[in-house]
Design a protein around this motif. Sequence first.
Motif, short mmCIF file in Angstrom:
data_model
loop_
_atom_site.label_atom_id
_atom_site.label_comp_id
_atom_site.label_asym_id
_atom_site.label_seq_id
_atom_site.Cartn_x
_atom_site.Cartn_y
_atom_site.Cartn_z
N GLU A 34 6.01 -3.85 3.31
CA GLU A 34 4.83 -4.65 3.68
C GLU A 34 4.13 -4.04 4.89
O GLU A 34 4.77 -3.66 5.87
N HIS A 35 2.81 -3.97 4.77
CA HIS A 35 1.98 -3.36 5.81
C HIS A 35 2.37 -1.89 6.02
O HIS A 35 2.30 -1.37 7.13
N ASP A 37 1.21 0.29 3.43
CA ASP A 37 0.34 1.07 2.53
C ASP A 37 -0.85 1.70 3.24
O ASP A 37 -1.42 2.66 2.73
N ASP A 175 -2.30 -3.37 -3.74
CA ASP A 175 -2.54 -4.48 -4.68
C ASP A 175 -3.22 -3.98 -5.95
O ASP A 175 -2.79 -4.29 -7.06
N TYR A 225 -5.70 -9.06 9.85
CA TYR A 225 -5.32 -7.88 9.06
C TYR A 225 -5.94 -6.60 9.62
O TYR A 225 -5.25 -5.61 9.87
C1 GLA Z 1 -2.67 -7.06 1.57
C2 GLA Z 1 -3.43 -5.76 1.35
C3 GLA Z 1 -2.47 -4.63 0.93
C4 GLA Z 1 -1.30 -4.54 1.90
C5 GLA Z 1 -0.67 -5.91 2.14
C6 GLA Z 1 0.38 -5.86 3.21
O1 GLA Z 1 -2.13 -7.51 0.36
O2 GLA Z 1 -4.42 -5.93 0.36
O3 GLA Z 1 -3.18 -3.42 0.84
O4 GLA Z 1 -1.68 -3.92 3.09
O5 GLA Z 1 -1.63 -6.87 2.51
O6 GLA Z 1 1.48 -5.11 2.80
#
Ligand code: GLA
Length: 392
Positions: A34-35, A37, A175, A225
């Motif tokens: 998570e976080h 990418d 995603d 974010y």
């Molecule tokens: C959201 C973003 C993804 C990713 C996640 C955290 O879903 O769209 O690209 O950064 O947060 O992992």
Amino acid sequence: MIEHQVSEKFKEIFGGEGDIRYYFAPGRVNLIGEHTDYNGGHVFPCALTIGTYGAARKRADKRLRFYSMNFEALGVIESSVENLKPEKEADWTNYPKGVMWAFGEKGMQVEYGMDLLLFGNIPNGSGLSSSASVEVLTGFILRDLFGFEVTNQELALIGQFSENKFNGVNCGIMDQFAIAMGKRDHAIFLDTATLDYRYTPIRLENAKIVISCSNKKRGLGDSKYNERRSECETALAEIQEVCGIQTLGDLTEQQFEQCKNSVKDEVRQRRAKHAVYENQRTIRAVEALNNDDLKLFGELMNASHVSLRDDYEVTGIELDTLVEEAWKIDGVIGSRMTGAGFGGCTVSIVRDEAVDDFIRQVGSAYEKKIGYAADFYVVEVGDGPRRLQLQG
Ligand code: GLA
């Protein structure tokens, strides 16, 4: 069947003549990573069997007419392929419009309009990527209706591009990639620095993936974010002054510990630490799964949550309560927040016999502490986007 309801509604709203086509694109859940990418690290998401259904028909003129069965009060929202600009009043239609705009930017001009009706059975704002699902679905529809030559992987990149440049959210590729490339009963081990990926079978014998939805709404655009992303960029630039890396994903834990003091701010240092450690955890978690070591996989999921809570600070009381209550239950193999955080949902791997207790106990503890109810979904890992043949 959902596609029949979608078909009936399309005909009611837009009329039944001509070549109406039906489509589906999944939602996604990220199991770990998570976080990472947007930090050149690895992610490990899978597509779900819930997602977005669409009915579409090409038009002979330039008009665009949109209708969502999830937002019926908004009625039909109109636009034109000659006027693809983000507009607040355009609401959710900024997602399909953004993809049409992005096709144009990539040299695939959409010359004609369409009527498009959507229905999603992903809970909105839950963090299961309802917006990326709409983006990939739109790209898939444009390819099918207008004959553009574009691969599923390119559809993912176009979706991300539209989200970044049209809708103003600086998201990574996870995603859209998970959705465009989804495969039944498999998760995708993706290196976001190179886009190399590998499908890993999800063999959960005697266990289920349970999504707990906090019902705390989260809008990525107005969340923190983008702030996290720029904190990581600054930390990377500081580390690059002492060490020749391209991304935080290039570092092992040991390498990070050696150069971390070049990050001048304590908070920023924790952000970078999460990015580095989470990436290594993800690599190890996939290895564990390949060795059928679900216990270790679960422990790494738990450690991921702790890091997101303490170092990355993207959880909040709702997600922490869901996870901490889940950890108390025998039969929970692992539990963590998933997606961007700040609300949204958690993902847990739960033994079959514990699923009912899980929903009851986590549900009642959550409601008691937070003051409103959470929702629970036992989900399955499904395929990527496709055209549906309407039967009967
Ligand atoms: C959201 C973003 C993804 C990713 C996640 C955290 O879903 O769209 O690209 O950064 O947060 O992992």
